[in-house]
Enzyme design. Structure first.
Site, short mmCIF file in Angstrom:
data_model
loop_
_atom_site.label_atom_id
_atom_site.label_comp_id
_atom_site.label_asym_id
_atom_site.label_seq_id
_atom_site.Cartn_x
_atom_site.Cartn_y
_atom_site.Cartn_z
N LYS A 25 6.85 -69.57 13.32
CA LYS A 25 8.30 -69.61 13.58
C LYS A 25 9.08 -69.68 12.27
O LYS A 25 10.28 -69.92 12.28
CB LYS A 25 8.64 -70.85 14.41
CG LYS A 25 7.92 -70.95 15.73
CD LYS A 25 8.27 -72.31 16.39
CE LYS A 25 7.23 -72.70 17.41
NZ LYS A 25 7.32 -74.15 17.74
N ARG B 124 -6.05 -74.50 2.13
CA ARG B 124 -6.31 -73.13 1.64
C ARG B 124 -5.01 -72.35 1.78
O ARG B 124 -4.38 -72.34 2.83
CB ARG B 124 -7.41 -72.46 2.45
CG ARG B 124 -7.54 -70.98 2.08
CD ARG B 124 -8.75 -70.31 2.64
NE ARG B 124 -9.95 -70.71 1.93
CZ ARG B 124 -11.13 -70.09 2.07
NH1 ARG B 124 -11.25 -69.05 2.88
NH2 ARG B 124 -12.19 -70.52 1.40
N HIS C 286 -11.36 -71.99 -6.54
CA HIS C 286 -12.04 -72.41 -5.30
C HIS C 286 -13.06 -73.47 -5.74
O HIS C 286 -14.26 -73.21 -5.83
CB HIS C 286 -12.72 -71.19 -4.66
CG HIS C 286 -13.19 -71.40 -3.25
ND1 HIS C 286 -13.26 -72.64 -2.64
CD2 HIS C 286 -13.64 -70.51 -2.32
CE1 HIS C 286 -13.72 -72.49 -1.41
NE2 HIS C 286 -13.95 -71.21 -1.18
N1 CP Z 1 -17.07 -68.72 0.61
C1 CP Z 1 -15.97 -68.96 1.34
O1 CP Z 1 -14.95 -69.49 0.87
O2 CP Z 1 -16.09 -68.54 2.64
P1 CP Z 1 -14.95 -68.67 3.74
O3 CP Z 1 -13.82 -67.76 3.34
O4 CP Z 1 -15.60 -68.25 5.03
O5 CP Z 1 -14.49 -70.10 3.76
#
Ligand code: CP
Length: 299
Positions: free
Chosen positions: A86, A108, A136
């Site tokens: 929204k 994320r 990451h």
């Molecule tokens: N490796 C990894 O980050 O996989 P996903 O995108 O499935 O979390």
């Protein structure tokens, strides 16, 4: 506890995390991996929120398994079925969950820089589950853990990272962390998937497969402008870990890939579960690593 102390428990990336801190996380993951009990009570009465504004299978579920194994109450937020649809902002979403009393947020995101900004405004510890092509950290931690289990030490290890480096947060976090431990990192990529801002030597695929660790990267089509990958077959021939190339790797070497995998593009189907592949053990190792990271955020 001061705001600064709370912030120190966040994990936004590995670039600025000390070697000792990384080592402590790896050691704690080894403790959790070897523990005979599956479920513990160290996070009993605590709430963890997994906030995924981008798709995920491994990272999201291994955080959830890790939190449940630590005894936490787990909230799973998915942007696709939330008020983001929204028009609600990322900040308002995270602030909303914080208002409800979460103790740690796992996030994320697609845009770069948003997480660092959120961390200045949100009081609870935040853990980066992947932000754009920036970092990451928990993937790289589980990668280091996998390498350390295999080789005992990371010092002097030759690690080739092959493929779409430009779009890879995994390559960046691995690079930052591996160099702290004295590993030699090389990249091998097509010209239009290189990351020239990173000071890393580029080598040929023939050289790259001679490394101790042959780490393949997914071609991240969802992040490409059109035309970057002209032909999957041509990419496989030039940069893929084909069965022919896998037959040439050293007998002590291991094959890694963060997954998800484009089978038949960056790696041949039959190599994914090759005896030297550690791709599924990487996923297994993600659980104790994330237990250690979440526990650190709340200790
Ligand atoms: N490796 C990894 O980050 O996989 P996903 O995108 O499935 O979390």
């Amino acid at each position: 506890m001061t705001l600064t102390q709370l912030k120190q428990r966040s994990l936004l990336g590995l670039k600025d995390l000390g070697k000792d801190e990384i080592e402590a996380i790896l050691d704690r993951a080894a403790y959790w991996e070897q523990h005979p009990n599956k479920v513990h009570s160290v996070m009993q009465g605590k709430f963890a929120a997994n906030m995924f504004f981008e798709n995920s299978t491994r990272t999201r579920f291994s955080f959830e398994v890790a939190e449940k194994r630590l005894g936490a109450e787990v909230l799973n937020f998915s942007a696709a079925v939330s008020s983001v649809q929204k028009g609600e902002s990322i900040y308002d979403t995270v602030r909303t969950l914080e208002s409800m009393g979460i103790d740690v947020g796992i996030i994320r995101l697609k845009p770069i820089g948003v997480l660092a900004d959120l961390a200045t405004k949100i009081k609870v510890p935040l853990i980066n589950a992947g932000d754009g092509n920036n970092e990451h950290p928990t993937q790289a931690l589980l990668d280091l853990y996998t390498m350390r289990k295999q080789f005992g030490s990371l010092n002097g290890l030759n690690v080739s990272i092959i493929g779409d480096v430009q779009h890879s947060r995994v390559a960046r976090s691995n690079l930052y962390a591996l160099r702290k431990f004295g590993a030699n990192v090389s990249f091998c990529s097509p010209d239009n998937m290189k990351a020239p801002e990173l000071d890393v030597p580029y080598i040929s695929i023939e050289e790259a497969i001679k490394a101790d660790v042959v780490m393949m990267l997914r071609v991240q089509l969802e992040r490409h402008e059109s035309g970057k990958l002209n032909s999957a077959e041509s990419y496989r021939e030039q940069f893929g870990l084909t069965a022919e190339r896998a037959a040439q790797i050293a007998s002590h070497a291991i094959i890694m890939h963060p997954a998800p995998i484009n089978r038949g593009v960056e790696i041949d189907d039959e190599i994914v579960e090759h005896p030297q592949s550690r791709i599924f053990p990487q996923m297994e190792n993600g659980v104790p690593i994330r237990m250690a990271v979440v526990e650190r955020a709340l200790s």
